[in-house]
Design an enzyme around this catalytic site. Sequence first.
Site, PDB file in Angstrom:
ATOM      1  N   ASP A  11       1.113  -1.012  -0.006  1.00 15.93           N
ATOM      2  CA  ASP A  11       0.088  -0.132   0.099  1.00 15.93           C
ATOM      3  C   ASP A  11       0.789   1.405  -0.058  1.00 15.93           C
ATOM      4  OD1 ASP A  11      -1.798   1.936   0.352  1.00 15.93           O
ATOM      5  OD2 ASP A  11      -2.503   1.556   2.657  1.00 15.93           O
ATOM      6  N   GLY A  13       1.846   5.142  -0.372  1.00 17.28           N
ATOM      7  CA  GLY A  13       1.099   6.529  -0.306  1.00 17.28           C
ATOM      8  C   GLY A  13       2.228   7.610  -0.728  1.00 17.28           C
ATOM      9  N   SER A  15       4.364   9.237   1.026  1.00 13.05           N
ATOM     10  CA  SER A  15       5.579   9.533   1.764  1.00 13.05           C
ATOM     11  C   SER A  15       6.207   8.003   1.955  1.00 13.05           C
ATOM     12  CB  SER A  15       5.599  10.407   2.697  1.00 13.05           C
ATOM     13  OG  SER A  15       4.582   9.859   3.822  1.00 13.05           O
ATOM     14  N   LYS A  18       3.348   0.862   3.058  1.00 12.50           N
ATOM     15  CA  LYS A  18       3.268  -0.252   4.188  1.00 12.50           C
ATOM     16  C   LYS A  18       3.218  -1.258   3.362  1.00 12.50           C
ATOM     17  CE  LYS A  18      -0.482   0.412   6.721  1.00 12.50           C
ATOM     18  NZ  LYS A  18      -1.906   0.409   7.342  1.00 12.50           N
ATOM     19  N   TYR A  96     -17.836   7.802 -10.402  1.00 10.08           N
ATOM     20  CA  TYR A  96     -17.128   8.655 -11.358  1.00 10.08           C
ATOM     21  C   TYR A  96     -17.271   8.481 -12.561  1.00 10.08           C
ATOM     22  CZ  TYR A  96     -13.926  10.823  -7.581  1.00 10.08           C
ATOM     23  OH  TYR A  96     -13.437  11.695  -6.752  1.00 10.08           O
ATOM     24  N   GLY A 103      -8.481   8.160  -6.670  1.00  7.40           N
ATOM     25  CA  GLY A 103      -7.581   7.206  -5.907  1.00  7.40           C
ATOM     26  C   GLY A 103      -7.521   5.728  -5.885  1.00  7.40           C
ATOM     27  N   VAL A 104      -6.640   4.907  -6.353  1.00  5.63           N
ATOM     28  CA  VAL A 104      -7.032   3.559  -6.071  1.00  5.63           C
ATOM     29  C   VAL A 104      -7.218   3.226  -4.540  1.00  5.63           C
ATOM     30  CG1 VAL A 104      -4.824   2.798  -6.032  1.00  5.63           C
ATOM     31  CG2 VAL A 104      -6.284   1.567  -6.882  1.00  5.63           C
ATOM     32  N   ASP A 105      -6.556   3.887  -3.750  1.00  4.45           N
ATOM     33  CA  ASP A 105      -6.352   3.818  -2.116  1.00  4.45           C
ATOM     34  C   ASP A 105      -8.123   3.856  -1.673  1.00  4.45           C
ATOM     35  OD1 ASP A 105      -6.536   6.288  -2.752  1.00  4.45           O
ATOM     36  OD2 ASP A 105      -5.299   6.747  -0.826  1.00  4.45           O
TER      37      ASP A 105
END
Length: 250
Positions: A11, A13, A15, A18, A96, A103-105
Amino acid sequence: MSEPKNILQLDVGNSAAKWRLVCEGDVLARGVADLEETASIVKALPAQASPHAVWVSSVASATVNSQLRQTLEKSFGMAPWFAETPARTGRLVNSYAEPRKMGVDRWLAMLGAQARFPGRALLVVDVGSAMTLDLVAEDGRHEGGYIIPGPMLMERALLLDTDRVRFDEDIDYRLAPGRSTAEAVRHGIALAHVGAVQAVADHNQRKLVLTGGGATVLSQLLGGSGELIPDLVIEGLAVMAAAEGMVKRD
């Protein structure tokens, strides 16, 4: 009987990344790596536990993703699979007009929540660099969402655009009125985030699900309400991988 497969799930992000290594649903290892040190993930894996597949959720830049792809390919001799936001995955339907612009997250967090709480109306809150709030109907339709700055972005905006808002103290996020500049800033940010969640929740009766680096603090500020699921995006990544046929057995 086929051999169990180790799968490296990331995962990524803005910065940090994970990651966790799983086998048949069991987590063998996990950690967090700075985006500039993704090679450290390889070193952290248990001996004799090389992955058979690599799945990635990333909201990082195209440059970072390209570098990450090269690192993973070089390390494991295989192309990683990068999830992308579709118009639909199973029962979850994107609101959408151009699905890939979400965002895929966010998408994977909703998928993970839907898998945890099937048939429930959901409010999925992800607290990171930004805080996102997404509404999912009982039938799986994404009903829209909100994006607001996360705690650090809010604080940075105040420090960048004001001359007199300055402080050195390390203050916790609380809801009491601040009695110093530091408290006023941190407590104001807490109030803004709690208020946003409560405003959406009050107008939409549904299951509250929290994830992201700032979710633990937000959950505490909310009095422990909501389900706190730290790996929600990665759980959604596994759901999407299965839907896309990425889970294969010999």
